[in-house]
Design an enzyme around this catalytic site. Structure first.
Site, PDB file in Angstrom:
ATOM      1  N   VAL A 146     -19.806  56.818  10.505  1.00  0.00           N
ATOM      2  CA  VAL A 146     -19.745  55.352  10.497  1.00  0.00           C
ATOM      3  C   VAL A 146     -21.169  54.815  10.386  1.00  0.00           C
ATOM      4  O   VAL A 146     -22.061  55.220  11.127  1.00  0.00           O
ATOM      5  CB  VAL A 146     -19.066  54.810  11.783  1.00  0.00           C
ATOM      6  CG1 VAL A 146     -19.123  53.286  11.818  1.00  0.00           C
ATOM      7  CG2 VAL A 146     -17.620  55.275  11.855  1.00  0.00           C
ATOM      8  N   ASP A 151     -25.102  65.190  19.277  1.00  0.00           N
ATOM      9  CA  ASP A 151     -24.404  64.423  20.315  1.00  0.00           C
ATOM     10  C   ASP A 151     -23.545  65.454  21.052  1.00  0.00           C
ATOM     11  O   ASP A 151     -23.751  66.666  20.870  1.00  0.00           O
ATOM     12  CB  ASP A 151     -23.560  63.312  19.658  1.00  0.00           C
ATOM     13  CG  ASP A 151     -23.107  62.274  20.670  1.00  0.00           C
ATOM     14  OD1 ASP A 151     -23.894  61.375  20.986  1.00  0.00           O
ATOM     15  OD2 ASP A 151     -21.956  62.346  21.154  1.00  0.00           O
ATOM     16  N   GLY A 153     -25.826  54.291  13.309  1.00  0.00           N
ATOM     17  CA  GLY A 153     -24.772  55.099  12.710  1.00  0.00           C
ATOM     18  C   GLY A 153     -24.245  56.074  13.738  1.00  0.00           C
ATOM     19  O   GLY A 153     -24.821  56.225  14.822  1.00  0.00           O
ATOM     20  N   LYS A 154     -23.155  56.718  13.448  1.00  0.00           N
ATOM     21  CA  LYS A 154     -22.628  57.770  14.330  1.00  0.00           C
ATOM     22  C   LYS A 154     -21.655  58.615  13.534  1.00  0.00           C
ATOM     23  O   LYS A 154     -21.015  58.116  12.593  1.00  0.00           O
ATOM     24  CB  LYS A 154     -21.884  57.134  15.514  1.00  0.00           C
ATOM     25  CG  LYS A 154     -21.816  58.036  16.720  1.00  0.00           C
ATOM     26  CD  LYS A 154     -23.088  57.966  17.538  1.00  0.00           C
ATOM     27  CE  LYS A 154     -23.132  58.938  18.673  1.00  0.00           C
ATOM     28  NZ  LYS A 154     -24.367  58.790  19.457  1.00  0.00           N
ATOM     29  N   GLY A 155     -21.536  59.885  13.920  1.00  0.00           N
ATOM     30  CA  GLY A 155     -20.609  60.763  13.223  1.00  0.00           C
ATOM     31  C   GLY A 155     -19.721  61.480  14.224  1.00  0.00           C
ATOM     32  O   GLY A 155     -20.048  61.564  15.412  1.00  0.00           O
TER      33      GLY A 155
END
Ligand code: NAD
Length: 458
Positions: free
Chosen positions: A69, A155, A114-116
């Site tokens: 995202v 993460d 952002g992040k995944g």
């Protein structure tokens, strides 16, 4: 994952009323512009979803759902971790991506948010399969990743091994292009930064110490003059020996607990720590270095039996894990997971100070209840930015191909966190908003001003 959109909306509503903020935006245009700001900052720019096609070692081929995202890139390339966990979902990844946009803005980092996420339990896959999943992630999101586009980091469920693999795949798929800044949180030998592993835990404790020691001492007189219950409560703890409890004893919690144990500025007694199995309690203070050593030698776990404790000469009572949240301490450091304090246990929390090391460990309802009751909540956006700050330093080092010493890294980390605290704290103790709201206002103010100056608010 708790929703923080209302905090963004409230921040923009208070800025809308402040006529000195963006004074060129008047009357109807102003209302319209602020409405579009709420929409812009509450929703992501892009949600990328793919099903990674992976051949397992037993011969079956599976399709694993994966996300990236990209929330907002006003301040620079998207930046945020990749989580490998069974409970990953689009809404969680989007919320975490939005938090990254706001965190980077607050700490003056030149990154968007952002992040995944990949929906797997990494413990159920072999090393070879995990390597393949990492390669596929890079292949499937190949066009949107890169040192000037979107820079992932570890993460939950990922670490330097996964970042090394992903960077190697990025290098393969982008021959001749710069690649060192494509991923951060890599191993040192592979271009990672010294100090990255301890950065979040050290930053979490630094934030707490700076508020409760440096700021309190420097501003004591001014704080006494403020009509602010948070200031009053903080002053009551000045020079007191503080009892500290830490939920979670992984990368973040163990470093934060050790910092508290070793701190020369404040008198702390770390009386309780917990992990996913157990809580350890000693009213005279736990031997944190011994527990760190034990965890290092036992796959990250704390001692869970009386035999473990006596064999390693650790004096502690074994207690039920979740009771840590309700014990009588001055400071609760949250370093495990999201949503740990919620409507069912919020009324039992006794600590007057809660430090959010994990992201969103308190639900929105519990956050409101505790803040209204005078609990000083030092929010994730302020306290746990150490990881992304040192990721930024890693990114710079990758571009310069020059590396800093560990002491230089910590100096730069604390300097940046102190700059943020010096901006936020006078504002917070001088007005009635909780600290989280103050951080959001500051962060949103910066993003809105830049969007306005770039001509995107007409
Ligand atoms: P980690 O996996 O190393 O450690 C998590 C710890 O929490 C482990 O000790 C685990 O046993 C414990 N735990 C799990 N469930 C628990 C429960 N119900 N009660 C008590 N303990 C429990 O993870 P980490 O890197 O230390 O990160 C912790 C949290 O902080 C995560 O939510 C992560 O997203 C967030 N965070 C981490 C960083 C970082 O740089 N490490 C940066 C920002 C935010």
């Amino acid at each position: 994952m708790s929703e923080r959109n209302t905090v963004i909306e409230n921040s923009l509503t208070s800025l809308l009323k402040d006529e000195s903020f963006l004074p060129d935006l008047k009357a109807q245009t102003r209302e319209q512009a602020f409405k579009s700001l709420v929409a812009l900052l509450s929703t992501p720019n892009h949600v990328h979803k793919s099903y990674l096609r992976v051949a397992l070692e037993n011969g079956t081929i599976v399709r694993i759902p994966a996300f990236r995202v990209q929330h907002n890139d006003t301040l620079g390339p998207y930046k945020g971790g990749i989580r490998f966990h069974e409970s990953v979902n689009e809404s969680e990844v989007s919320n975490l991506a939005r938090l990254m946009t706001l965190k980077n803005s607050l700490h003056e980092l030149p990154f968007g948010g952002g992040k995944g996420g990949v929906i797997i339990n990494p413990k159920k896959y072999s090393v070879k399969e995990l390597n393949l999943i990492c390669k596929k992630y890079v292949q499937y999101f190949n066009d949107i990743l890169g040192p000037d586009k979107d820079i992932p980091a570890p993460d939950a469920g990922t670490g330097e091994r996964e970042m090394d693999w992903m960077m190697a795949e990025y290098k393969n798929t982008h021959p001749g292009e710069p690649y060192r800044g494509s991923f951060t949180g890599k191993s040192i030998i592979n271009g990672g930064s010294l100090g990255r592993k301890s950065a979040t835990g050290k930053g979490v404790y630094f934030t707490f110490r700076y508020i409760m020691h440096d700021f309190l001492n420097e501003q004591e007189k001014w704080l006494q003059e403020q009509d602010n219950s948070f200031a009053e409560n903080a002053l009551k703890l000045k020079d007191k020996k503080m009892k500290v409890a830490v939920q979670g004893f992984g990368n973040l919690g163990s470093v934060a607990a050790l910092e508290a144990f070793q701190c020369n500025y404040l008198q702390n007694e770390v009386v309780a720590v917990s992990d996913s199995n157990v809580m350890l309690y000693n009213s005279d203070g736990l031997d944190i270095p011994a527990l760190v050593k034990f965890a290092r030698d036992h796959d990250g776990d704390l001692p869970k039996t009386k035999e473990d404790l006596s064999e390693h000469k650790i004096k502690a009572d074994l207690k039920e894990r979740d009771s840590l949240l309700e014990i009588n301490v001055d400071v609760l450091i949250m370093a495990a997971l999201e949503n740990q304090i919620h409507k069912d246990n919020m009324k039992k929390i006794k600590a007057p100070i809660i430090v959010e090391g994990a992201n969103a460990p308190i639900t929105e309802e519990a956050d409101k209840y505790l803040s209204d009751s005078g609990t000083l909540i030092i929010p994730d956006i302020l306290a746990n930015a150490g990881g992304v700050i040192v990721s930024y330093l890693e990114w710079i080092q990758g571009r310069e191909t020059q590396f800093y010493k560990e002491e230089q890294i910590y100096e730069l980390l604390f300097e940046r966190m102190q700059n943020t605290l010096d901006t936020i704290l006078p504002q917070f103790f001088g007005d009635p908003f909780p600290l989280r709201q103050n951080c959001y206002i500051h962060s949103v103010m910066k993003l809105s001003t830049i969007l306005f100056k770039q001509g995107k608010l007409y």
